[in-house]
Design a protein around this motif. Structure first.
Motif, PDB file in Angstrom:
ATOM      1  N   GLY A  91       0.826  -1.206   0.000  1.00  0.00           N
ATOM      2  CA  GLY A  91       0.000   0.000   0.000  1.00  0.00           C
ATOM      3  C   GLY A  91       0.858   1.252   0.000  1.00  0.00           C
ATOM      4  N   LEU A  92       1.974   1.221   0.727  1.00  0.00           N
ATOM      5  CA  LEU A  92       2.891   2.357   0.745  1.00  0.00           C
ATOM      6  C   LEU A  92       3.548   2.560  -0.617  1.00  0.00           C
ATOM      7  CD1 LEU A  92       4.680   1.826   4.188  1.00  0.00           C
ATOM      8  CD2 LEU A  92       2.970   3.564   3.636  1.00  0.00           C
ATOM      9  N   THR A  93       3.848   1.454  -1.298  1.00  0.00           N
ATOM     10  CA  THR A  93       4.438   1.548  -2.638  1.00  0.00           C
ATOM     11  C   THR A  93       3.479   2.243  -3.599  1.00  0.00           C
ATOM     12  OG1 THR A  93       5.778  -0.445  -2.324  1.00  0.00           O
ATOM     13  CG2 THR A  93       5.327   0.225  -4.592  1.00  0.00           C
ATOM     14  N   ALA A  94       2.225   1.843  -3.551  1.00  0.00           N
ATOM     15  CA  ALA A  94       1.214   2.460  -4.409  1.00  0.00           C
ATOM     16  C   ALA A  94       1.045   3.935  -4.076  1.00  0.00           C
ATOM     17  CB  ALA A  94      -0.116   1.727  -4.263  1.00  0.00           C
ATOM     18  N   LEU A  95       1.113   4.245  -2.792  1.00  0.00           N
ATOM     19  CA  LEU A  95       0.965   5.626  -2.347  1.00  0.00           C
ATOM     20  C   LEU A  95       2.143   6.473  -2.811  1.00  0.00           C
ATOM     21  CD1 LEU A  95      -0.907   7.450  -0.706  1.00  0.00           C
ATOM     22  CD2 LEU A  95       0.297   6.733   1.359  1.00  0.00           C
ATOM     23  N   THR A  96       3.339   5.890  -2.753  1.00  0.00           N
ATOM     24  CA  THR A  96       4.538   6.600  -3.212  1.00  0.00           C
ATOM     25  C   THR A  96       4.437   6.921  -4.701  1.00  0.00           C
ATOM     26  OG1 THR A  96       5.909   5.497  -1.538  1.00  0.00           O
ATOM     27  CG2 THR A  96       7.045   6.482  -3.430  1.00  0.00           C
ATOM     28  N   THR A  97       3.986   5.949  -5.466  1.00  0.00           N
ATOM     29  CA  THR A  97       3.818   6.154  -6.911  1.00  0.00           C
ATOM     30  C   THR A  97       2.855   7.301  -7.188  1.00  0.00           C
ATOM     31  OG1 THR A  97       4.253   3.817  -7.374  1.00  0.00           O
ATOM     32  CG2 THR A  97       3.084   5.075  -9.076  1.00  0.00           C
ATOM     33  N   LYS A  98       1.782   7.330  -6.437  1.00  0.00           N
ATOM     34  CA  LYS A  98       0.788   8.389  -6.607  1.00  0.00           C
ATOM     35  C   LYS A  98       1.369   9.752  -6.232  1.00  0.00           C
ATOM     36  CE  LYS A  98      -3.468   7.481  -5.528  1.00  0.00           C
ATOM     37  NZ  LYS A  98      -4.779   7.256  -4.850  1.00  0.00           N
ATOM     38  N   ALA A  99       2.166   9.791  -5.162  1.00  0.00           N
ATOM     39  CA  ALA A  99       2.758  11.060  -4.729  1.00  0.00           C
ATOM     40  C   ALA A  99       3.784  11.566  -5.742  1.00  0.00           C
ATOM     41  CB  ALA A  99       3.407  10.890  -3.359  1.00  0.00           C
ATOM     42  N   VAL A 100       4.628  10.682  -6.229  1.00  0.00           N
ATOM     43  CA  VAL A 100       5.653  11.066  -7.200  1.00  0.00           C
ATOM     44  C   VAL A 100       5.017  11.658  -8.457  1.00  0.00           C
ATOM     45  CG1 VAL A 100       7.419  10.159  -8.760  1.00  0.00           C
ATOM     46  CG2 VAL A 100       7.383   9.432  -6.366  1.00  0.00           C
ATOM     47  N   ALA A 101       3.854  11.154  -8.819  1.00  0.00           N
ATOM     48  CA  ALA A 101       3.173  11.626 -10.026  1.00  0.00           C
ATOM     49  C   ALA A 101       2.748  13.090  -9.919  1.00  0.00           C
ATOM     50  CB  ALA A 101       1.959  10.751 -10.318  1.00  0.00           C
ATOM     51  N   ILE A 102       2.611  13.596  -8.700  1.00  0.00           N
ATOM     52  CA  ILE A 102       2.172  14.982  -8.517  1.00  0.00           C
ATOM     53  C   ILE A 102       3.174  15.953  -9.117  1.00  0.00           C
ATOM     54  CG2 ILE A 102       1.643  16.776  -6.823  1.00  0.00           C
ATOM     55  CD1 ILE A 102       0.684  14.562  -4.927  1.00  0.00           C
ATOM     56  N   GLY A 103       4.429  15.823  -8.706  1.00  0.00           N
ATOM     57  CA  GLY A 103       5.460  16.710  -9.222  1.00  0.00           C
ATOM     58  C   GLY A 103       5.796  16.435 -10.675  1.00  0.00           C
ATOM     59  N   ALA A 104       5.674  15.171 -11.080  1.00  0.00           N
ATOM     60  CA  ALA A 104       5.967  14.828 -12.467  1.00  0.00           C
ATOM     61  C   ALA A 104       5.002  15.532 -13.414  1.00  0.00           C
ATOM     62  CB  ALA A 104       5.889  13.316 -12.657  1.00  0.00           C
ATOM     63  N   ALA A 105       3.774  15.712 -12.953  1.00  0.00           N
ATOM     64  CA  ALA A 105       2.767  16.374 -13.779  1.00  0.00           C
ATOM     65  C   ALA A 105       2.917  17.889 -13.762  1.00  0.00           C
ATOM     66  CB  ALA A 105       1.362  15.990 -13.295  1.00  0.00           C
ATOM     67  N   LYS A 106       3.547  18.420 -12.708  1.00  0.00           N
ATOM     68  CA  LYS A 106       3.723  19.867 -12.572  1.00  0.00           C
ATOM     69  C   LYS A 106       5.158  20.182 -12.149  1.00  0.00           C
ATOM     70  CE  LYS A 106      -0.523  21.483 -13.295  1.00  0.00           C
ATOM     71  NZ  LYS A 106      -0.855  22.575 -14.244  1.00  0.00           N
ATOM     72  N   PRO A 107       6.114  19.985 -13.041  1.00  0.00           N
ATOM     73  CA  PRO A 107       7.522  20.238 -12.684  1.00  0.00           C
ATOM     74  C   PRO A 107       7.733  21.672 -12.213  1.00  0.00           C
ATOM     75  CG  PRO A 107       7.342  19.102 -14.795  1.00  0.00           C
ATOM     76  CD  PRO A 107       5.959  19.544 -14.437  1.00  0.00           C
ATOM     77  N   GLY A 108       8.485  21.794 -11.119  1.00  0.00           N
ATOM     78  CA  GLY A 108       8.806  23.121 -10.604  1.00  0.00           C
ATOM     79  C   GLY A 108       7.734  23.761  -9.751  1.00  0.00           C
ATOM     80  N   ALA A 109       6.665  23.032  -9.486  1.00  0.00           N
ATOM     81  CA  ALA A 109       5.582  23.598  -8.675  1.00  0.00           C
ATOM     82  C   ALA A 109       6.077  23.914  -7.266  1.00  0.00           C
ATOM     83  CB  ALA A 109       4.410  22.633  -8.609  1.00  0.00           C
ATOM     84  N   LYS A 110       5.662  25.079  -6.755  1.00  0.00           N
ATOM     85  CA  LYS A 110       6.064  25.527  -5.422  1.00  0.00           C
ATOM     86  C   LYS A 110       4.865  25.570  -4.484  1.00  0.00           C
ATOM     87  CE  LYS A 110       9.750  28.571  -7.172  1.00  0.00           C
ATOM     88  NZ  LYS A 110      10.261  29.966  -7.178  1.00  0.00           N
ATOM     89  N   VAL A 111       5.148  25.408  -3.193  1.00  0.00           N
ATOM     90  CA  VAL A 111       4.095  25.488  -2.190  1.00  0.00           C
ATOM     91  C   VAL A 111       4.578  26.339  -1.019  1.00  0.00           C
ATOM     92  CG1 VAL A 111       3.275  23.175  -2.801  1.00  0.00           C
ATOM     93  CG2 VAL A 111       4.832  23.455  -0.856  1.00  0.00           C
ATOM     94  N   ILE A 112       3.629  26.816  -0.258  1.00  0.00           N
ATOM     95  CA  ILE A 112       3.902  27.431   1.043  1.00  0.00           C
ATOM     96  C   ILE A 112       3.369  26.469   2.096  1.00  0.00           C
ATOM     97  CG2 ILE A 112       3.126  29.240   2.648  1.00  0.00           C
ATOM     98  CD1 ILE A 112       5.187  30.348   0.869  1.00  0.00           C
ATOM     99  N   GLN A 169      -4.854  12.569   1.950  1.00  0.00           N
ATOM    100  CA  GLN A 169      -4.017  13.764   1.923  1.00  0.00           C
ATOM    101  C   GLN A 169      -3.263  13.888   0.598  1.00  0.00           C
ATOM    102  OE1 GLN A 169      -2.648  15.083   6.228  1.00  0.00           O
ATOM    103  NE2 GLN A 169      -2.063  12.968   5.904  1.00  0.00           N
ATOM    104  N   VAL A 170      -2.761  12.761   0.099  1.00  0.00           N
ATOM    105  CA  VAL A 170      -2.050  12.771  -1.187  1.00  0.00           C
ATOM    106  C   VAL A 170      -3.014  13.147  -2.309  1.00  0.00           C
ATOM    107  CG1 VAL A 170      -0.876  11.341  -2.898  1.00  0.00           C
ATOM    108  CG2 VAL A 170      -0.234  11.165  -0.490  1.00  0.00           C
ATOM    109  N   ASP A 171      -4.217  12.589  -2.278  1.00  0.00           N
ATOM    110  CA  ASP A 171      -5.205  12.917  -3.295  1.00  0.00           C
ATOM    111  C   ASP A 171      -5.576  14.403  -3.244  1.00  0.00           C
ATOM    112  OD1 ASP A 171      -5.265  10.328  -4.205  1.00  0.00           O
ATOM    113  OD2 ASP A 171      -7.114   9.768  -3.144  1.00  0.00           O
ATOM    114  N   SER A 172      -5.697  14.934  -2.032  1.00  0.00           N
ATOM    115  CA  SER A 172      -6.014  16.353  -1.876  1.00  0.00           C
ATOM    116  C   SER A 172      -4.887  17.217  -2.439  1.00  0.00           C
ATOM    117  CB  SER A 172      -6.239  16.670  -0.398  1.00  0.00           C
ATOM    118  OG  SER A 172      -6.498  18.042  -0.203  1.00  0.00           O
ATOM    119  N   LEU A 173      -3.651  16.834  -2.153  1.00  0.00           N
ATOM    120  CA  LEU A 173      -2.504  17.576  -2.660  1.00  0.00           C
ATOM    121  C   LEU A 173      -2.453  17.507  -4.190  1.00  0.00           C
ATOM    122  CD1 LEU A 173       0.072  19.157  -1.912  1.00  0.00           C
ATOM    123  CD2 LEU A 173       1.278  16.963  -1.789  1.00  0.00           C
ATOM    124  N   ALA A 174      -2.685  16.325  -4.733  1.00  0.00           N
ATOM    125  CA  ALA A 174      -2.657  16.144  -6.184  1.00  0.00           C
ATOM    126  C   ALA A 174      -3.716  16.994  -6.863  1.00  0.00           C
ATOM    127  CB  ALA A 174      -2.861  14.683  -6.546  1.00  0.00           C
ATOM    128  N   GLY A 175      -4.922  17.003  -6.287  1.00  0.00           N
ATOM    129  CA  GLY A 175      -5.998  17.779  -6.865  1.00  0.00           C
ATOM    130  C   GLY A 175      -5.713  19.271  -6.832  1.00  0.00           C
TER     131      GLY A 175
END
Length: 330
Positions: free
Chosen positions: A199-220, A319-325
């Motif tokens: 489950g953690l592996t699947a979650l990691t894959t999902k998290a990594v996809a966030i930045g891959a889709a938006k390279p250079g994205a910044k957050v506060i 939380q990962v889904d919320s961040l991705a969205g």
């Protein structure tokens, strides 16, 4: 490198320790396993309790000291009744790294319990030129060289439950420790840990996809609570260092740092504001309001499992889904 002490933890450990010694002295030899020979496990927070439950299944009876989803773990004051929860426990699980010192003081008085400390397993406290693991701040600086707001904090981020590799290590260690307590069920614990790890592996894959889709994205981030998750997601924490440190230490940030942070949000120079819902202050509330007015998405994070979460993977996935969205809207 040692984690910077965050906030004073209340003691009451002398009174709590006395209560624990009294209960332990009165406990019988069968009290440790609990009803139906289940293994008694106690965690500092419900985050680590949920990991222990996932690994132990119906073989464990898990409880935690801190369960209130609205409480700030850094300010928790030990109560004498807390000591009784640890009496006859076979396995104790804590975060470590200075985060839950209230639990460390209690667990030190349970000499025969196996102790699993997440921060110790993480390797985040290692120092030296060839250390394989680095702090959130160091890793962020190296990963984003040239970024204007790269951090170089002098402390290690102790919030390792947002570091998915560390959570896996905790699960695997729990499987081993529980297997030593109940050898006849060690294969079951190992299988549970593997399922959890998948489950953690699947979650990691999902998290990594966030930045891959938006390279250079910044957050506060109002606090570096979810820093490790942001790293995994490939996002840059652009929070001015002076602002972040002051909020975490419960002091007033310099006016210049506040102005710089506000400008990043109101100028929509960041994709998301990552907001610690459990430690809201008037200043962070103002920042949140400005983000709403500017149309910058807000992603809430917490330090304990909120009501309705069925377990660690459920909570972290949301939380990962919320961040991705939120990032996808940038």
């Amino acid at each position: 490198m040692q984690p910077r002490p965050r906030r004073p933890r209340a003691a009451l450990l002398g009174l709590a320790g006395a209560a624990l010694l009294t209960v332990t002295a009165c406990g019988g030899s069968q009290a440790g396993s609990g009803a139906n020979d289940t293994i008694k496990v106690v965690a500092s927070t419900n985050v680590w309790a949920s990991v222990a439950q996932a690994v132990g299944g119906d073989a464990v009876a898990v409880s935690s000291i801190l369960t209130d989803p609205s409480a700030d773990p850094h300010g928790y004051e030990v109560k004498p009744a807390d000591a009784t929860k640890l009496a006859d426990a076979k396995v104790l699980v804590s975060n470590g790294g200075g985060y839950d010192d209230f639990f460390t003081g209690l667990s030190d008085r349970v000499a025969d319990a196996r102790k699993v400390v997440a921060f110790d397993l993480s390797g985040k406290g290692e120092t030296g030129e060839h250390a394989e693991e680095h702090s959130h701040a160091e890793g962020e600086e190296h990963a984003h060289e040239g970024e204007e707001h790269g951090h170089d904090h002098g402390a290690v981020n102790e919030h390792v439950w947002y570091d998915l590799p560390t959570v896996r290590k905790v699960a695997d260690t729990l499987a081993t420790q529980l297997g030593e307590v109940a050898p006849d069920r060690k294969d079951e614990f190992a299988a549970n840990a593997k399922t959890f790890g998948d489950g953690l592996t699947a979650l990691t894959t999902k998290a990594v996809a966030i930045g891959a889709a938006k390279p250079g994205a910044k957050v506060i981030a109002t606090e570096p609570v979810a820093g490790y998750l942001l790293e995994t997601a490939g996002l840059t924490d652009a929070t001015p260092e002076a602002f972040s440190e002051a909020i975490e230490d419960e002091t007033d940030p310099p006016a210049a740092a506040v102005a710089e942070t506000d400008a990043l949000v109101t100028g929509k120079q960041v994709a998301v504001v990552v907001y610690n819902d459990q430690t809201e202050t008037p200043l962070t509330k103002q920042l949140k309001d400005k983000a709403i007015a500017a149309g910058v998405p807000i992603v809430g994070v917490t330090e304990t499992l909120p009501e309705g979460a069925t377990g660690y993977l459920d909570w972290m996935t949301k939380q990962v889904d919320s961040l991705a969205g939120a990032v996808s809207q940038a």
